[in-house]
Scaffold this active site. Structure first.
Site, PDB file in Angstrom:
ATOM      1  N   HIS A  45       0.830  -1.203   0.000  1.00  0.00           N
ATOM      2  CA  HIS A  45       0.000   0.000   0.000  1.00  0.00           C
ATOM      3  C   HIS A  45       0.863   1.251   0.000  1.00  0.00           C
ATOM      4  O   HIS A  45       1.248   1.741   1.060  1.00  0.00           O
ATOM      5  CB  HIS A  45      -0.907  -0.011   1.235  1.00  0.00           C
ATOM      6  N   LEU A 136      -9.051  -2.341  10.892  1.00  0.00           N
ATOM      7  CA  LEU A 136      -9.115  -0.894  11.081  1.00  0.00           C
ATOM      8  C   LEU A 136      -9.809  -0.502  12.387  1.00  0.00           C
ATOM      9  O   LEU A 136     -10.726  -1.154  12.845  1.00  0.00           O
ATOM     10  CB  LEU A 136      -9.769  -0.249   9.864  1.00  0.00           C
ATOM     11  N   ILE A 204     -10.118   9.339   0.281  1.00  0.00           N
ATOM     12  CA  ILE A 204     -10.141   8.177  -0.622  1.00  0.00           C
ATOM     13  C   ILE A 204     -10.197   6.893   0.203  1.00  0.00           C
ATOM     14  O   ILE A 204      -9.471   6.746   1.184  1.00  0.00           O
ATOM     15  CB  ILE A 204      -8.858   8.152  -1.499  1.00  0.00           C
ATOM     16  N   HIS A 276      -3.846   3.405  -3.609  1.00  0.00           N
ATOM     17  CA  HIS A 276      -4.021   2.881  -2.251  1.00  0.00           C
ATOM     18  C   HIS A 276      -3.287   1.571  -1.991  1.00  0.00           C
ATOM     19  O   HIS A 276      -2.440   1.508  -1.105  1.00  0.00           O
ATOM     20  CB  HIS A 276      -5.517   2.696  -1.939  1.00  0.00           C
ATOM     21  N   ARG A 369     -19.525 -16.841  38.798  1.00  0.00           N
ATOM     22  CA  ARG A 369     -19.252 -15.382  38.742  1.00  0.00           C
ATOM     23  C   ARG A 369     -19.075 -14.826  40.154  1.00  0.00           C
ATOM     24  O   ARG A 369     -18.288 -13.918  40.394  1.00  0.00           O
ATOM     25  CB  ARG A 369     -20.365 -14.645  37.997  1.00  0.00           C
ATOM     26  N   GLU A 423     -18.138  -3.056  24.409  1.00  0.00           N
ATOM     27  CA  GLU A 423     -17.357  -4.284  24.578  1.00  0.00           C
ATOM     28  C   GLU A 423     -16.112  -4.275  23.701  1.00  0.00           C
ATOM     29  O   GLU A 423     -15.052  -4.757  24.112  1.00  0.00           O
ATOM     30  CB  GLU A 423     -18.220  -5.509  24.240  1.00  0.00           C
ATOM     31  N   HIS A 485     -29.197 -13.363  24.437  1.00  0.00           N
ATOM     32  CA  HIS A 485     -28.210 -13.221  25.512  1.00  0.00           C
ATOM     33  C   HIS A 485     -27.585 -14.551  25.923  1.00  0.00           C
ATOM     34  O   HIS A 485     -26.757 -14.576  26.819  1.00  0.00           O
ATOM     35  CB  HIS A 485     -28.867 -12.553  26.731  1.00  0.00           C
ATOM     36  N   ARG A 532     -24.112 -17.794  35.768  1.00  0.00           N
ATOM     37  CA  ARG A 532     -24.997 -16.932  36.537  1.00  0.00           C
ATOM     38  C   ARG A 532     -25.571 -17.701  37.733  1.00  0.00           C
ATOM     39  O   ARG A 532     -25.818 -17.152  38.786  1.00  0.00           O
ATOM     40  CB  ARG A 532     -26.163 -16.461  35.653  1.00  0.00           C
TER      41      ARG A 532
END
Lengths: 676, 676
Positions: A45, A136, A204, A276, A369, A423, A485, A532
């Site tokens: 690149h 990214l 771009i 690019h 937990r 998260e 969930h 849980r």
């Protein structure tokens, strides 16, 4: 020779360095090395390095505090190439700064097998690469973690030992990805004033002009997040220098929007997506050399330009030596070195083992937990390396322990982070905290929302960082919140990921052991999948040895012979025990194997593994999908678990509904043994 | 009785309905039903419904165009509860509007097994639930897809048949999640003026005040994205009515920031996180009834309030009937019904099969991403249901076909979407396009970036939507971009996910077949994992039958006996063929099984599966991790594939480096058969 755009911001501030540098040639050296390396590799690149060469030269030549001869110097500035595809920019700079691994031959081997010049910068592979980038937005968000770590270390050790900046080079893609929103909101909120982002505003992207897909007013967006924003001509060296100087003086994080031309210098491809991500081609490179006034053969950089870059390295070395003198006379030296070394206190395991003995004796019936919270109480008292947090599920993940003060805007002395409903940022920020050094971050969310954090969790694994994910509500056992969930495929997803230890402890003792292993595991992240619902403690006999460290072990021995082996993890180990009791009534002798960590089990000797798995038929029980279990149960084995998504109802009813019960285990066993 | 806050915006616009409704009691009915249902369930989220009851009443009573007796009416408004935990708000409204499935008994069974009142709203489970929500930010982004679909259908069929709004109720969490950035950027860019978001701006999240974790100026942020923003007192009915009226008149999407009090009415818990996600308790509910002036027993709603809500339903019915009269006389009726029915043209398979015959005859050696592009050319000519797109990798994913016009701001007649660098939004927007009806969306990115899209991809599967993910660069075969871009665990991650077909076609013919299956699969999403590198066509004998539909089949029969079975997918089928040739020289007779879709193979009869897998030893080859393969290779089997992350180098070298070669397959086979 191509004329630079006129600088929009006239230099008004004093620069931080009096060095009079040949900055145009310094930047052109980066451009030329990029063009040559991409051409040699036949892939890569060129566009971003050529567009950002001036801005990067401004940043490094006047501001960046690094010593290439000591890439791990703790108080160095962190420079993050969030637009990781522009890796040649970083490699060219590292070459000219004299990093010992970045000889000219490595540039010539760009993107080749075994070269340190990988397609995207890889932390741990190449000296001075602070974090692996390419996906990214990750670099930007990891940088938020680093900038936060700097402030937190500063709060502990003061300006004398900790006082550095975090600089980010980000592209349009970084700012379009959702994670960037989480990152800039958090950074703006926490007022991370030493975080400075240079945005390669070239308009771009791969598909063409960014106006194909975005109309975002980025400066306004960053201001909305509490950032300082400066817009400059990114090809104007002095304008960028002034902007960085201004940013360093601001009490908020700063975005410097650098208007640039992608592939700056390339005669026909500059300003277009064709610059690019592909080699420019010989003719275009020749034209670019002419336009840039760079008349040197491929991979050659004249002595005076090299000398200028060397001056930058020299400045860094002097800073580092001054810092070392301060450290040498500091009363906090030992503490500082222990922190940056990430060393747990000498008595750490002793304290944990004492608590483990108590757990075995008291045998609490608590959710894992909750057991995690109890263990964390001991951990957070025994070491101050740990930094807790949750993505807005503190009281569900039980990640907060007594007296743990929250980090707040401007006050970085705390040890708990309210990551917000973010998260993905939590995971990337934890990567940043771990990479920076000084901390062991752990953060909580529901296991199902590992989905939202995947991008950054993969990088924890790829970079081998000691980051601990506290993933509670780890099955249909979460009950009424329903299928959105309830994780079903997530254990498989995480187990499939290389270099990550997935723990699913079955009781309070295993939970402690999982924490102990996670904290000692310096080269890989860990996931703690926690229930849980309440679970009985079956490890009522204390063992100094960490049995979870074997990955799997016989939790209940057969009485005489072994007719069947029941394999289970986490909350389903209790079901296996109950099934074993019921099978005993039918004169079927069952061994129960708890398998809290497949990855560690895989590392055991074959003899050990065979001994644990046995030769009798096997039935596995896990309230999750089957994928992966066939390895352990073999061709004759049975699996009691989920075959699709969950449902909304109280947990005990769901276990009945989905037929994950001791009775189902007995049925599967009897079917297998035809013991009816 | 509690007094409403003073409205900040005085009513100035004419309302769309002249009905004089008892709006306070209409809202209080929603609050009371919520409190009662959550209390009965002993779990749930009262805070949001109680805070947003007035705004929701304003929205539904004056604007929303739905007919509860025809929940699937194509031109209905879409109302999306993005803050899905507030499900009782929706259920209470549906009850009062008279949805046939939402009797009072269902409210009393909130969150119980088999009830339609699931913890979070589930599309397909409950009438009128437009999309499944709960994972935050998904509803908002899916709504962007629906609002876009409305404009695209409008561009095709005009105002007479398509003219409706998309309303979203979103919470702080939705706006903190990264996906919200991608959503609002895209919606603002595309000027989706019929998208109206009501933000429950209550300043509270689970951990406490949102100021613990954010300082974002949300209105400024939305303005930066090109949105119209209106701020109102969310407890002031008329103010909200005015704001919605203003929003409907605007040529941009609108955010209505509704300042609300979470748990409005609850005497001690209102305005606090304690009202968010747990039953209020009997005393608090009694106090709330008193404060709200609601003196009716649990689950009872007085006749006049029911009558008012019924009027709203009546208005919807009248709208629907008028629309049906327009449809009846429309010249486009057949086209419209074919589109909303999602029916592929009668000659569709004929055209595809003709092209398949040609592919078999010509046997092109092309990458499967290229084959996909070729096949898409046929598909996009044969039907206009398909809507293509890519997350800024159009020229890499090869998702664009000749003549395919891009959708642009204000011009929605195109059939291609530049999703930008926003994988997560792409997936959620595709869910919205599919849920809206009229389209079959497909969208491209690299397979590794399924990580970024996971949250929405899981919902594609959970909702069973016909969404097609074109995931190219599906292994180390992508080469130089390196480990950040090379999927290793992603096939396992996707295969572990229920209700999603993961295709990894081995040549151009299988690629066509995978497309054909994906397009015909109306109740599940599909993933097409496609190669960057060229692959030979081995299916040179034309078959009308879609062999990929078996999931796996014998691609190369053994000559006499079957000594070994080589299992492979995608680009590794070529390696299996080569290995089989090499083994033949050693007098080892190998069958080659291509396994393009495990999920479909699992659905075949056991007899078929046994026939394909055979009884000879098996060796599997896939340039990915092993997890899941043990099911197919059995205890004696071998696996040739990846054991960790990839590396940056040209693809052929990587296959050698990681020992995924015909030679490695031969070695594994000989080791297994001790045929050396």
């Amino acid at each position: 020779m191509l004329t630079r755009h006129t600088a929009h911001t006239e230099p008004t501030l004093r620069h931080t360095s009096p060095i009079d540098l040949p900055h145009d040639d310094m930047a052109n050296a980066l451009r030329a090395l990029t063009m040559d390396a991409v051409e040699a590799a036949k892939s890569g690149h060129p566009g971003m390095p050529m567009g950002m060469a001036d801005a990067a030269t401004a940043l490094f030549s006047r501001f960046v505090k690094i010593d290439p001869s000591r890439p791990d110097w703790a108080d160095r500035d962190r420079v993050i190439l969030s637009a990781g595809h522009g890796s040649m920019l970083l490699y060219a700079i590292h070459h000219l700064l004299g990093y010992s691994d970045m000889g000219i031959e490595e540039l010539k081997r760009f993107r080749q097998l075994g070269a340190i010049t990988a397609g995207h910068p890889e932390h741990g592979h190449t000296l001075g690469v602070e974090t692996t980038t390419g996906p990214l937005g990750q670099g930007l968000t990891t940088a938020v973690g680093m900038a936060l770590a700097e402030r937190m270390m500063n709060a502990r050790f003061g300006d004398e030992l900790v006082d550095h900046h975090t600089y980010v080079l980000a592209g349009d893609g970084c700012l379009m990805e959702g994670i960037s929103h989480e990152a800039i909101d958090l950074a703006g909120h926490l007022k991370l004033s030493k975080l400075i982002v240079l945005w390669d505003n070239n308009g771009i992207s791969i598909d063409g002009r960014t106006s194909l897909s975005t109309s975002m007013d980025q400066p306004a967006r960053f201001r909305a997040a509490g950032w300082n924003v400066i817009s400059v001509d990114g090809q104007a060296y002095h304008a960028v220098v002034d902007a960085i100087a201004e940013a360093r003086a601001c009490d908020r994080p700063t975005l410097i929007a650098c208007r640039t031309t992608i592939g700056f210098g390339a005669p026909t491809k500059a300003g277009s997506e064709s610059a690019h991500g592909a080699p420019l081609g010989a003719a275009e490179i020749e034209g670019a050399r002419e336009r840039l006034g760079w008349n040197h053969p491929p991979f050659e950089v004249p002595g005076e330009v090299r000398a200028a870059w060397s001056q930058v390295a020299e400045r860094g070395r002097a800073s580092r030596e001054a810092w070392e003198r301060r450290l040498a006379i500091s009363g906090r030296r030992a503490d500082f070195e222990a922190a940056t070394g990430g060393e747990l206190p000498a008595d750490f395991d002793e304290k944990l083992n004492a608590y483990k003995r108590m757990l075995s004796e008291e045998a609490p019936k608590v959710a894992s937990r909750k057991a995690s919270e109890m263990v964390l109480g001991v951990i957070n008292s025994a070491t101050d390396l740990t930094i807790g947090g949750s993505a807005d599920l503190t009281h569900s993940n039980l990640t907060h322990t007594k007296g743990q003060v929250s980090v707040a805007p401007g006050d970085y002395s705390g040890r708990y982070l309210h990551y917000g409903i973010r998260e993905h940022a939590m995971a990337a920020v934890m990567n940043g905290l771990a990479l920076h050094g000084g901390f062991i971050p752990y953060g909580g969310t529901f296991l199902v929302f590992s989905d939202y954090a995947r991008g950054a969790m993969r990088l924890s694994a790829l970079m081998g960082q000691r980051v601990i994910y506290v993933m509670t509500h780890d099955s249909i056992g979460l009950g009424e919140d329903g299928p959105t969930h309830q994780p079903v495929e997530h254990l498989a997803m995480l187990r499939a990921t290389p270099n990550i230890n997935v723990f699913r402890p079955a009781d309070a003792v295993e939970t402690l052991e999982a924490w102990q292993l996670a904290l000692h595991c310096e080269a890989a992240p860990s996931v703690l999948a926690l229930s849980r619902q309440n679970l009985p403690t079956f490890r009522t006999e204390h063992s100094e040895e960490n049995l979870t460290g074997y990955g799997a072990y016989v939790a209940r021995k057969p009485r005489r012979r072994r007719d069947v082996t029941l394999l289970a993890t986490g909350s389903e180990v209790e079901l296996a025990f109950k099934a074993a009791d019921m099978l005993a009534l039918r004169d079927v002798d069952a061994a129960v194997v708890s398998m809290p960590c497949w990855e560690l089990f895989e590392k055991q000797s074959e003899i050990y593994r065979r001994g644990v798995l046995g030769v009798a038929p096997r039935v596995a029980i896990e309230a999750a999908g089957r994928l992966g279990w066939d390895r352990w149960i073999g061709e004759r084995g049975r699996f009691v678990g989920m075959t699709g998504f969950g449902a909304s109802a109280p947990a005990p009813e769901l276990y009945q509904h989905f037929n994950i019960t001791p009775e189902a285990v007995v049925d599967a066993t009897c079917d297998l043994l035809t013991c009816a």
